[in-house]
Design an enzyme around this catalytic site. Structure first.
Site, mmCIF file in Angstrom:
data_model
loop_
_atom_site.group_PDB
_atom_site.id
_atom_site.type_symbol
_atom_site.label_atom_id
_atom_site.label_comp_id
_atom_site.label_asym_id
_atom_site.label_seq_id
_atom_site.Cartn_x
_atom_site.Cartn_y
_atom_site.Cartn_z
ATOM 1 N N ASP A 90 0.949 -1.227 0.073
ATOM 2 C CA ASP A 90 -0.185 -0.012 -0.016
ATOM 3 C C ASP A 90 0.892 1.287 -0.080
ATOM 4 O O ASP A 90 1.479 1.658 0.918
ATOM 5 C CB ASP A 90 -0.897 0.103 1.290
ATOM 6 C CG ASP A 90 -1.684 1.095 1.499
ATOM 7 O OD1 ASP A 90 -1.838 2.140 0.400
ATOM 8 O OD2 ASP A 90 -2.437 1.332 1.985
ATOM 9 N N TRP A 142 5.715 3.537 7.851
ATOM 10 C CA TRP A 142 6.655 2.907 8.759
ATOM 11 C C TRP A 142 7.910 3.765 8.786
ATOM 12 O O TRP A 142 8.628 3.407 9.389
ATOM 13 C CB TRP A 142 6.898 1.619 8.121
ATOM 14 C CG TRP A 142 5.885 0.536 7.982
ATOM 15 C CD1 TRP A 142 4.921 0.228 7.140
ATOM 16 C CD2 TRP A 142 5.231 0.033 9.133
ATOM 17 N NE1 TRP A 142 4.099 -0.324 7.447
ATOM 18 C CE2 TRP A 142 4.067 -0.647 8.871
ATOM 19 C CE3 TRP A 142 5.937 -0.038 10.399
ATOM 20 C CZ2 TRP A 142 3.523 -1.745 9.678
ATOM 21 C CZ3 TRP A 142 5.254 -0.882 11.434
ATOM 22 C CH2 TRP A 142 4.063 -1.740 11.152
ATOM 23 N N THR A 198 7.624 2.747 -1.495
ATOM 24 C CA THR A 198 7.689 1.642 -0.723
ATOM 25 C C THR A 198 8.609 0.632 -1.442
ATOM 26 O O THR A 198 8.289 0.515 -2.709
ATOM 27 C CB THR A 198 6.456 1.100 -0.255
ATOM 28 O OG1 THR A 198 5.593 2.004 0.369
ATOM 29 C CG2 THR A 198 6.306 -0.310 0.599
#
Ligand code: ABN
Length: 176
Positions: A75, A151, A163
């Site tokens: 995601d 994160w 990501t």
């Protein structure tokens, strides 16, 4: 000669008022505000053609596509569309120290791979190739198995950029 004195006094006061520091600042302020109204935005190219130039493809063999097998639980923005690779951050971005893992099946060998979805941090959001696949994801109260989280929270600079997906391990047998 009073009219003469009055005339020069008025002129002197006008000149003093017009050339004062306060007046100069007021005029400068008007120019700045006026320029902001006339040129409201910098000349960014916001044309749809440019926005679509980096949109993810649909090819499952292409690592800039959301359909690429490793992205089954990713995601975020693909780093492959942002100057990085499938497993390394773009120059200037720093890999997140914490992450979450998913399991994806490789269509070539049928095996299940443990994949770490690390965010790349320290640079503003890339904005290209936004993907949202959630295979095996669980609700946010089980944080370690939830993917809708920044994160970068454990890094020095928390800004999220994109990501990557790093293979951590593989099952012995092909999934049946
Ligand atoms: N893990 C990607 C991400 C970053 C910020 C916000 C939501 C999801």
């Amino acid at each position: 000669m009073k009219w003469f004195d009055d005339f020069f006094e008025r002129r002197t006061r006008e000149v003093a008022r017009f050339t004062s520091r306060r007046n100069a600042l007021i005029r400068l302020g008007k120019i700045v505000v006026g320029a902001g109204l006339v040129f409201p935005v910098l000349p960014f190219d916001r044309s749809p053609a440019n926005a679509h130039a980096f949109e993810a493809s649909k090819d499952p063999k292409d690592d800039t596509s959301c359909e690429y097998w490793r992205y089954c639980a990713l995601d975020g923005f693909l780093c492959t569309c942002c100057g990085g690779s499938v497993s390394s951050c773009p120059p200037g971005a720093e890999v997140s120290s914490v992450t979450w893992v998913g399991t994806c099946q490789n269509p070539d060998d049928g095996k299940a791979y443990l994949v770490s979805y690390n965010d790349c941090c320290g640079v503003t959001a890339c904005g290209r190739c936004l993907c949202n696949y959630n295979q095996g994801e669980r609700p946010a109260y089980r944080m370690g198995v939830h993917n809708d989280i920044n994160w970068c929270m454990g890094n020095k600079v928390n800004a999220y950029h994109c990501t990557v997906s790093v293979i951590l391990g593989v099952t012995e047998k092909a999934a049946g």
